[in-house]
Design a protein around this motif. Sequence first.
Motif, PDB file in Angstrom:
ATOM      1  N   UNK A 377       4.092   1.429  -3.569  1.00 56.15           N
ATOM      2  CA  UNK A 377       4.319   2.428  -2.480  1.00 56.15           C
ATOM      3  C   UNK A 377       5.281   3.415  -2.769  1.00 56.15           C
ATOM      4  N   UNK A 378       6.252   2.923  -3.688  1.00 57.43           N
ATOM      5  CA  UNK A 378       7.375   3.883  -3.918  1.00 57.43           C
ATOM      6  C   UNK A 378       7.113   4.981  -4.665  1.00 57.43           C
ATOM      7  N   UNK A 379       5.788   5.041  -5.346  1.00 59.12           N
ATOM      8  CA  UNK A 379       5.251   6.341  -5.750  1.00 59.12           C
ATOM      9  C   UNK A 379       4.418   7.441  -5.076  1.00 59.12           C
ATOM     10  N   UNK A 380       4.467   6.939  -3.578  1.00 60.86           N
ATOM     11  CA  UNK A 380       3.590   7.653  -2.589  1.00 60.86           C
ATOM     12  C   UNK A 380       4.766   8.661  -1.601  1.00 60.86           C
ATOM     13  N   UNK A 381       4.190   9.479  -1.011  1.00 58.25           N
ATOM     14  CA  UNK A 381       4.899  10.071  -0.034  1.00 58.25           C
ATOM     15  C   UNK A 381       5.615   9.403   1.152  1.00 58.25           C
ATOM     16  N   UNK A 382       4.605   8.529   1.568  1.00 58.18           N
ATOM     17  CA  UNK A 382       5.028   7.538   2.671  1.00 58.18           C
ATOM     18  C   UNK A 382       6.198   6.479   2.169  1.00 58.18           C
TER      19      UNK A 382
END
Length: 453
Positions: A377-382
């Motif tokens: 998740x930390x590599x996503x914009x959200x």
Amino acid sequence: MSCPHLPPKPPSRPEKTSLLNYARLFRADILSAQPAKLYRAWMAEFRTPFFRSYLINQPALVDLVLKERPDDFPKSGRVREGLAPLLGNSVFVTNGETWKRQRRIIDPAFEGGRLKETFPAMLEAAQACVARMEARTGEIEVEEETSHAAADVIFRTLFSIPIEHEIAAQVFSEFRAYQRAQPILNIAAFLPLPRWFPRFHKREVKRTAGSIRRLITGLTADRAAEIAAGRAPDDLATKIMTTTDPQTGARFDTEEMVDQVAIFFLAGHETSASALAWALYLLAAFPEVQQRAAEEAATLPENPGFSDISGLKFIRDVFRETLRLYPPVPMMVRENVKPETFRDRKVKRGSQIVLSPWHQQRNERLWSNPDGFDPGRWATEEGRRCGREAYMPFSAGPRVCTGAGFAMVEGPLILAMLLRRLRFETVEGRVPRPVAHLTVRAAEGIHLKVSRR
């Protein structure tokens, strides 16, 4: 990611309960003492006969308290009551000008350049941890190992001595006894007791806190003598003890330095040990994540340098996700110095303002799959947006943890060094149960099968 081995959230209490029952639940585990609505609420009010308490999850309100107007929301004295025997007037519990003076002296020791200087000592502690676990293998209770490793890091970086040093070993032993004896809050947190009234600290709490402080006093006095003689090692203790307040020119005296060392040990050791243990469990529960992390760890040189840690991007995200799901400090308490209005609700002066990394970082209105383990998740914009708006394992604003940068080097480094040599697997029937006392730990420990790669 979902997994049958992922520890469930602690059970929630009924919406309505008596103050006596709430205090009982709170002393046993502050997470189970809270209602389920906090995982989706922006704000919740709790009433007692003696004070009002407001838990806030809405990012704008959290920013108001921690970043925009921190002087209007000092730390609550109610939390200090239980920790006073050990921490005295440390930077963790002080407010106002005293706190600002302490931070002016402490902060330079933890700046980026100093982190690089402490890295060799941190690496030695990581290598010693790997050696200890390699010698054991089989089924291991890993919280014991991560506590040992985190304490070793603190003593090596602060006083240039390993955990095996006689005094360091005594402090570590006494601190483990202190952990077992100390509830996060005592009776003074719930009742409006005058300053002269006894605080009813347990005998063992007072004994272990006194013993720890005497041992630290000895280390501090010895270091002061070494500084005076011009033969002190260039470590964190020397840096802090020789730093003068740029506004007053004063330094910490021995007693105040003991206060600060006590919180460095409590915060720097206890919190890192918690995060590392939960990270190892999550890696064991998700073998595909562990494999990817191990492959990244294998790219490190045999004796990595400080700059090599920046290459551990995935392991860093694993550690960040661990801190999201199991923030070592699950709640922080402030107190408003003047009347406020939160979400159209009047908040009287002197109310308790509770900020909960545990609830905000699992809030259903803020995070996708809030209870799932997903380092990706930390590599996503959200994920990056939530990281900016609703992620505070180290607090935020002026009172952000001094050692946050230190921890974000220490954690990925130790994980990478372990993963290069060892494999971790869950033990059937041993899913850890999170509870919160001083930090978020496992009620019966974290048991894993450890083998050599």
